[in-house]
Design an enzyme around this catalytic site. Structure first.
Site, short mmCIF file in Angstrom:
data_model
loop_
_atom_site.label_atom_id
_atom_site.label_comp_id
_atom_site.label_asym_id
_atom_site.label_seq_id
_atom_site.Cartn_x
_atom_site.Cartn_y
_atom_site.Cartn_z
N HIS A 184 0.85 -1.19 0.00
CA HIS A 184 0.00 0.00 0.00
C HIS A 184 0.90 1.25 0.00
O HIS A 184 1.78 1.39 0.83
CB HIS A 184 -0.94 0.01 1.21
CG HIS A 184 -1.94 1.11 1.11
ND1 HIS A 184 -3.14 0.96 0.43
CD2 HIS A 184 -1.90 2.41 1.52
CE1 HIS A 184 -3.81 2.11 0.47
NE2 HIS A 184 -3.07 3.00 1.12
N ALA A 185 0.65 2.15 -0.94
CA ALA A 185 1.54 3.30 -1.14
C ALA A 185 1.61 4.18 0.11
O ALA A 185 0.60 4.42 0.76
CB ALA A 185 1.04 4.14 -2.31
N HIS B 298 0.21 12.02 -5.40
CA HIS B 298 -0.36 12.04 -4.05
C HIS B 298 0.75 11.85 -3.00
O HIS B 298 0.85 12.62 -2.04
CB HIS B 298 -1.42 10.94 -3.92
CG HIS B 298 -1.97 10.77 -2.55
ND1 HIS B 298 -3.15 11.34 -2.14
CD2 HIS B 298 -1.49 10.11 -1.46
CE1 HIS B 298 -3.37 11.04 -0.87
NE2 HIS B 298 -2.39 10.28 -0.43
N GLU B 299 1.57 10.84 -3.21
CA GLU B 299 2.63 10.55 -2.23
C GLU B 299 3.66 11.67 -2.16
O GLU B 299 4.09 12.06 -1.08
CB GLU B 299 3.32 9.22 -2.57
CG GLU B 299 2.42 8.00 -2.50
CD GLU B 299 1.64 7.88 -1.20
OE1 GLU B 299 2.14 8.35 -0.16
OE2 GLU B 299 0.53 7.36 -1.22
N HIS C 14 2.76 14.47 0.07
CA HIS C 14 3.12 14.25 1.48
C HIS C 14 4.57 14.65 1.72
O HIS C 14 4.90 15.34 2.69
CB HIS C 14 2.97 12.78 1.86
CG HIS C 14 1.55 12.28 1.97
ND1 HIS C 14 0.63 12.88 2.79
CD2 HIS C 14 0.92 11.21 1.41
CE1 HIS C 14 -0.52 12.20 2.72
NE2 HIS C 14 -0.37 11.19 1.88
N GLU D 39 -3.48 14.82 3.00
CA GLU D 39 -3.94 13.96 1.92
C GLU D 39 -4.33 14.74 0.67
O GLU D 39 -4.52 14.15 -0.40
CB GLU D 39 -5.14 13.12 2.39
CG GLU D 39 -4.84 12.21 3.58
CD GLU D 39 -3.68 11.25 3.34
OE1 GLU D 39 -3.39 10.95 2.17
OE2 GLU D 39 -3.06 10.83 4.33
N HIS E 126 -6.50 0.40 5.62
CA HIS E 126 -6.50 1.34 6.74
C HIS E 126 -7.14 0.78 8.01
O HIS E 126 -6.94 1.35 9.09
CB HIS E 126 -7.19 2.64 6.32
CG HIS E 126 -6.54 3.27 5.12
ND1 HIS E 126 -6.66 2.72 3.85
CD2 HIS E 126 -5.75 4.36 4.98
CE1 HIS E 126 -5.97 3.45 2.98
NE2 HIS E 126 -5.42 4.45 3.64
N TYR F 164 -9.41 11.33 4.09
CA TYR F 164 -9.50 11.26 2.62
C TYR F 164 -10.80 11.89 2.12
O TYR F 164 -10.83 12.45 1.03
CB TYR F 164 -9.39 9.82 2.15
CG TYR F 164 -8.12 9.14 2.58
CD1 TYR F 164 -6.90 9.49 2.02
CD2 TYR F 164 -8.12 8.18 3.58
CE1 TYR F 164 -5.71 8.89 2.42
CE2 TYR F 164 -6.94 7.56 4.00
CZ TYR F 164 -5.74 7.93 3.41
OH TYR F 164 -4.58 7.34 3.82
#
Ligand code: X8Z
Ligand code: ZN
Length: 612
Positions: A351-352, A381-382, A385, A409, A509, A519
């Protein structure tokens, strides 16, 4: 009631402080701490807490990184051990933070104490044995998910990413059903562990003075927990009509594709037909539901493959976007230490995720990248962060976080909203930009991901909060899960389920204990950010055609918010970019306005009975 407070004289605290007071309740006359603390003591306490926790955070990050990249019995034990130490220490500081309720404090000190008190997501009871048990369970649940495999009838044993590819690409309902059901077998053994985890963490939350873990989780938004729940209802009410129109349209198209037996024209949609293991975003079925005369005629997955984009090149392209906004390039160590592809020889958590190992510059991502559109977006997305983490690195430790968890997020997703046809052309992926007559296709593609996600983003924690509060008992775990799936998303299980199943555990999650409302918030916030940043650019067309690529002013504005970390209440951070202190789903509605009109027309033309 006596409370054991380490490194403090024994203090008597009234039951009022132990029960039901949220972290945003100001000091009140009920909170009678017999030993009044001075401001100097508060300063010393905060300095000690920040120094200790920042060191422990780095230690834990390293142990977790290794465990997540190399799942074995031994790495699980090492991760659990560090987790145990960190939680015990955090619980001690959280407990002590409550003792300064009546101390004269600056705004900043008060905020730091509040965050210390309410930011745990898996608080352990004060009893060290229970803390150790909780850390062990937590590591085990993570491992069960990471190691999860399903062996197909044809003999192939696949991990989650490969199973997701089948869910995304296959149109064979029997195969989809097999994979859907097969993956969920990994979660059955999680049920007793999860049940115990909830009991222990609830006890931990009570020890910290919260009614239960639900109240603690909802106390992290600069408002009263119940007000936060109302805020979510308000946002959901704003977007629900749009979701209903999309649901109605997609259900009708699937009915045409698969027929009445597999995809009925009425009622909830069977969850295995939506192109995603959890039916959380539906972009992968775009082809099956695309408008014949408004299709933009390109597909990012295909473009990436045609131009032979490697996993690394996909990450470089995403980095290039952030560089175009004025962010400094990623450090060399990012490229040396990140994981981009799934190793063939060991179990990893695929999971990323994005990491900040030393809370300074050692930022990394860990992903089993598939060379497709979905993962191209996820890479943005990553990196969002990572850029956030680096932007707030000069904040004091307690503020090294996003304004609220939805902000963290939302950043990469905001940037990814700028992956428009003209952007793709600029970077050489797309030859010709489709004209305005193709906008409905573009918007539908986007809505299948972003609008379809909204009720899913909301329902996971609606379920968990009820589990934490005891409103849902262990005997009702699975049934209540499907009731909420139906209520919010209008999807149903394609096969009979019962209480030997534990379908929530098949979503990362839940075993990983990551709150999920973030999210939902992010899916609202990213449209607010996108609209505000676009307003700063030369963009004159519709908002869904706007790209902030290359706009240094927009980048600087975004960075100003990122640098603040968690040092201010989130409405202040929101105002920096948007000029408003309110979360507001109008930006979503505006973005999709032409699509909503079109969907309603289509549903009417086809004489569809909407709703479920
Ligand atoms: O978990 C994630 C990210 C890591 S924070 C990949 N997301 C949610 C999910 O996959 O369920 C991003 C969108 C929703
Ligand atoms: Zn994320």
């Amino acid at each position: 009631m006596n409370l054991f407070v380490p490194r403090q004289s024994r203090l008597t605290i009234t039951v009022a402080i132990m029960l039901g007071l949220s972290a945003c309740d100001d000091a009140s006359s009920d909170n009678q701490v017999t030993d009044q603390k001075t401001n100097i003591q508060a300063k010393q306490f905060l300095a000690e807490a920040e120094a200790t926790l920042s060191q422990l955070s780095i230690e834990q990050n390293r142990a977790e990184w290794i465990y997540n990249n190399f799942i074995t019995h031994d790495t699980a034990q090492l991760a659990a051990k560090v987790g145990e130490k960190r939680t015990a220490t955090s619980v001690q500081f959280a407990t002590q933070a409550a003792l300064y309720n009546q101390t004269p404090l600056s705004k900043i000190e008060k905020r730091k104490l509040n965050i210390l008190r309410s930011s745990l997501v898996l608080p352990a009871p004060l009893d060290p044995n229970k803390n150790a048990e909780l850390a062990q369970i937590n590591a085990e649940l993570n491992g069960l998910y990471g190691k999860g495999k399903y062996c197909l009838k044809d003999g192939r044993c696949l991990t989650q990413p490969a199973l997701s590819v089948i869910m995304a690409e296959s149109k064979n309902p029997a195969l989809l059903l097999e994979v859907w059901e097969g993956w969920r077998n990994i979660a059955k053994p999680m049920r007793p562990l999860f049940e115990r985890e909830v009991a222990l963490a609830n006890e931990g939350a009570k020890d910290l003075g919260f009614k239960d873990l639900s109240v603690l989780w909802r106390s992290q938004y600069d408002m009263k927990p119940d007000d936060f729940s109302k805020e979510l209802d308000r946002l959901w009410t704003q977007v629900k009509p749009l979701y209903d129109s999309l649901h109605c349209y997609v259900r009708g198209e699937l009915n045409q594709e698969y027929g009445d037996t597999i995809a009925p024209a009425n009622g909830p949609i069977p969850a295995h037909l939506l192109g995603n293991m959890w039916a959380q975003s539906w972009g992968n079925i775009y082809d099956a539901v695309a408008p014949a005369d408004a299709d933009p005629g390109y597909d990012i997955t295909q473009l990436l493959r045609e131009k032979d984009y490697s996993e690394t090149k996909m990450v470089e392209q995403a980095e290039n976007f952030f560089s175009s906004l004025g962010f400094a390039p990623l450090p060399e160590t990012f490229w040396e230490r990140s994981l981009f592809t799934q190793p063939a020889d060991r179990d990893v958590v695929c999971h990323a995720s994005a990491w900040d190992l030393d809370d300074l510059d050692d930022i990394r991502i860990k992903m089993c990248i598939q060379r497709d559109a979905e993962d191209f977006i996820t890479i943005h997305h990553e990196l969002g962060h990572n850029y956030y983490q680096r932007a707030y690195k000069n904040q004091p430790f307690i503020f090294k976080n996003s304004a609220n968890d939805g902000f963290h997020e939302a950043i990469g997703d905001t940037v990814a909203l700028s992956i428009t046809p003209s952007y793709l052309q600029q970077i050489g992926l797309l030859e010709t930009v489709p004209d305005a007559s193709k906008d409905i296709g573009l918007l539908l593609r986007q809505a299948l991901d972003k609008v379809a996600f909204l009720p899913f983003g909301l329902m996971i924690d609606q379920w968990r909060w009820k589990v934490f509060s005891g409103e849902i008992t262990p005997e009702q775990y699975n049934q209540s899960w499907w009731e909420l799936r139906e209520k919010y998303q209008g999807v149903k299980s394609p096969v009979e389920r019962n209480e030997t199943d534990f379908d929530p555990g098949a979503k990362y999650h839940v075993p990983a204990n990551v709150p999920y409302t973030r999210y939902f918030l992010a899916h609202i916030l990213q449209f607010q950010f996108h609209r505000a940043l676009c307003d700063m650019t030369q963009n004159t067309g519709p908002i869904h055609r706007c790209s902030i690529y290359g706009d240094k002013d927009a980048g600087a504005k975004l960075n100003t918010m990122l640098e603040m970390g968690q040092s201010q209440p989130w409405p202040e951070a929101l105002a920096v970019v948007t000029g408003s202190q309110e979360m507001d789903a109008n930006a979503v509605l505006e973005y999709f306005a032409p699509l909503q009109t079109w969907l309603n027309e289509q549903n009417k033309l086809a004489n569809r009975q909407c709703g479920w």
